[in-house]
Scaffold this motif. Structure first.
Motif, short mmCIF file in Angstrom:
data_model
loop_
_atom_site.label_atom_id
_atom_site.label_comp_id
_atom_site.label_asym_id
_atom_site.label_seq_id
_atom_site.Cartn_x
_atom_site.Cartn_y
_atom_site.Cartn_z
N VAL A 73 60.19 43.93 43.68
CA VAL A 73 58.93 42.81 43.60
C VAL A 73 58.13 41.92 44.82
CG1 VAL A 73 58.72 40.66 41.96
CG2 VAL A 73 60.05 42.73 41.19
N ARG A 74 58.71 41.33 45.61
CA ARG A 74 58.25 41.51 46.43
C ARG A 74 57.16 42.39 47.12
NH1 ARG A 74 60.51 36.51 48.46
NH2 ARG A 74 62.03 35.49 47.84
N GLU A 75 57.50 43.34 47.15
CA GLU A 75 56.86 43.87 48.07
C GLU A 75 55.15 44.81 47.12
OE1 GLU A 75 55.22 46.63 50.84
OE2 GLU A 75 56.55 45.23 50.83
N LYS A 76 55.63 44.46 45.67
CA LYS A 76 54.39 45.00 44.87
C LYS A 76 53.87 43.84 44.61
CE LYS A 76 55.18 46.94 40.66
NZ LYS A 76 56.37 47.03 39.29
N ALA A 77 54.00 42.58 44.93
CA ALA A 77 52.96 41.34 44.64
C ALA A 77 52.09 41.26 46.25
CB ALA A 77 54.17 40.63 45.04
N ARG A 78 53.14 41.79 47.42
CA ARG A 78 52.27 41.96 48.32
C ARG A 78 50.98 43.11 48.38
NH1 ARG A 78 57.15 40.48 51.12
NH2 ARG A 78 58.21 42.53 50.72
N GLU A 79 51.61 44.21 47.89
CA GLU A 79 50.00 44.88 47.61
C GLU A 79 49.15 44.50 46.91
OE1 GLU A 79 51.97 48.43 46.18
OE2 GLU A 79 53.55 48.84 48.08
N TYR A 80 49.85 43.86 45.91
CA TYR A 80 48.09 43.89 44.53
C TYR A 80 47.90 42.06 45.46
CZ TYR A 80 47.08 41.08 41.02
OH TYR A 80 46.10 40.54 39.53
N GLU A 92 34.30 42.55 42.87
CA GLU A 92 34.40 42.80 41.35
C GLU A 92 35.32 42.30 41.35
OE1 GLU A 92 35.88 46.85 42.91
OE2 GLU A 92 34.04 47.43 43.78
N ARG A 93 35.71 41.68 39.55
CA ARG A 93 36.88 41.12 39.23
C ARG A 93 38.52 41.94 39.45
NH1 ARG A 93 38.50 36.83 36.33
NH2 ARG A 93 39.48 36.89 34.82
N PRO A 94 39.46 41.91 39.80
CA PRO A 94 40.89 42.68 40.30
C PRO A 94 41.46 43.27 38.75
CG PRO A 94 40.46 40.80 41.69
CD PRO A 94 40.13 40.76 40.87
N HIS A 95 41.95 44.80 39.02
CA HIS A 95 42.42 45.24 37.73
C HIS A 95 43.36 46.05 38.31
CE1 HIS A 95 42.05 46.38 33.34
NE2 HIS A 95 42.31 47.79 34.07
N LEU A 96 44.34 44.91 38.37
CA LEU A 96 45.32 45.57 38.58
C LEU A 96 47.01 45.17 37.91
CD1 LEU A 96 44.84 44.17 42.36
CD2 LEU A 96 44.48 47.11 42.01
N MET A 97 48.05 46.30 38.17
CA MET A 97 49.00 45.77 37.26
C MET A 97 50.06 44.87 38.13
SD MET A 97 50.94 46.65 34.66
CE MET A 97 50.01 48.13 34.17
N GLU A 190 50.72 36.29 43.92
CA GLU A 190 50.62 34.84 45.02
C GLU A 190 51.37 34.30 44.40
OE1 GLU A 190 45.66 34.61 45.15
OE2 GLU A 190 46.70 33.85 44.06
N MET A 191 52.10 33.34 43.72
CA MET A 191 52.94 32.84 43.80
C MET A 191 54.48 33.38 44.00
SD MET A 191 52.53 31.11 39.58
CE MET A 191 51.63 29.79 39.68
N ILE A 192 54.57 34.78 44.06
CA ILE A 192 55.72 35.21 44.27
C ILE A 192 55.28 35.52 45.78
CG2 ILE A 192 56.84 38.02 44.46
CD1 ILE A 192 55.72 38.63 41.37
N VAL A 193 54.31 35.99 46.70
CA VAL A 193 54.80 36.13 47.81
C VAL A 193 54.90 35.04 48.58
CG1 VAL A 193 53.20 36.69 49.92
CG2 VAL A 193 52.53 38.33 47.69
N LEU A 194 53.54 33.42 47.89
CA LEU A 194 53.99 32.37 49.06
C LEU A 194 55.47 32.06 48.41
CD1 LEU A 194 51.11 30.86 47.33
CD2 LEU A 194 51.51 31.15 49.85
#
Length: 200
Positions: A73-80, A92-97, A190-194
């Motif tokens: 989850v942390r890795e996916k959050a950093r990529e997001y 652009e407005r992000p359109h990400l999972m 961002e809440m996950i990364v922070l």
């Protein structure tokens, strides 16, 4: 105002969330609203969240995950976060999972019991009256708008009392430091990364 312990705050937040789900269901039922078979996925929506208590509650759920799952989850959050910042820089407005999604085809949340307010309320028509008296309306997602076309009146969730409850809880949770802390304006990623919120 006495500051609440996290345990007490999370119990109150869960009760507010239950009210949100009940209000959602009261509106979704007469509309015939269901996410089943939807070709869109609201987990791709770019939502920003604004309370420390929800942020902390989400982390209570994250800390219950197996270590390897939390690492993923942390890795996916950093990529997001990286991809979202790049999209915003392009205008652009992000359109990400969402990094908490565990099944992109079905839109399954991996932290369903701890999902945040907007994740619970999105989709059906809703309205909010600000302190200024300004009324803000959201017609619902595209599927909901198709279902309510020609419907009069359109069933609508009034978020105002729910927001008031949440604001009051936020004040009780953060305590006297609320005015000194930075405003929360983060995506789930961002809440996950922070990491868990710092309240001092």
């Amino acid at each position: 105002m006495n500051k609440l312990t996290p345990k007490a705050a999370f119990r109150k937040l869960a009760a507010i969330y239950d009210k949100m789900v009940a209000r959602y269901d009261e509106v979704a039922q007469p509309i015939g609203m269901s996410c089943e078979g939807c070709t869109d996925n609201c987990c791709l929506s770019f939502f920003q969240h604004h309370t420390y208590v929800e942020w902390a509650y989400m982390w209570e759920g994250l800390n219950k995950l197996p270590a390897d799952r939390l690492d993923t989850v942390r890795e996916k959050a950093r990529e997001y976060v990286d991809q979202a910042q790049a999209a915003l820089a392009r205008g652009e407005r992000p359109h990400l999972m969402c990094p908490l999604n565990i099944d992109e085809k079905q839109g399954v949340c991996g932290l369903y019991e701890h999902r945040l307010m907007i994740c619970r309320m999105h989709g059906v028509p809703n309205m909010l009256i600000r302190n200024t008296g300004q009324e803000i309306r959201f017609p619902g997602c595209y599927r909901c708008q198709e279902l309510t076309e020609g419907m009069d009146p359109v069933p609508t969730v009034d978020r105002t009392p729910l927001y008031r409850d949440l604001v009051m809880l936020e004040m009780q949770f953060v305590g006297k430091n609320l005015r000194m802390l930075p405003k929360v304006d983060h995506t789930i990623a961002e809440m996950i990364v922070l990491g868990p919120p710092k309240l001092r």
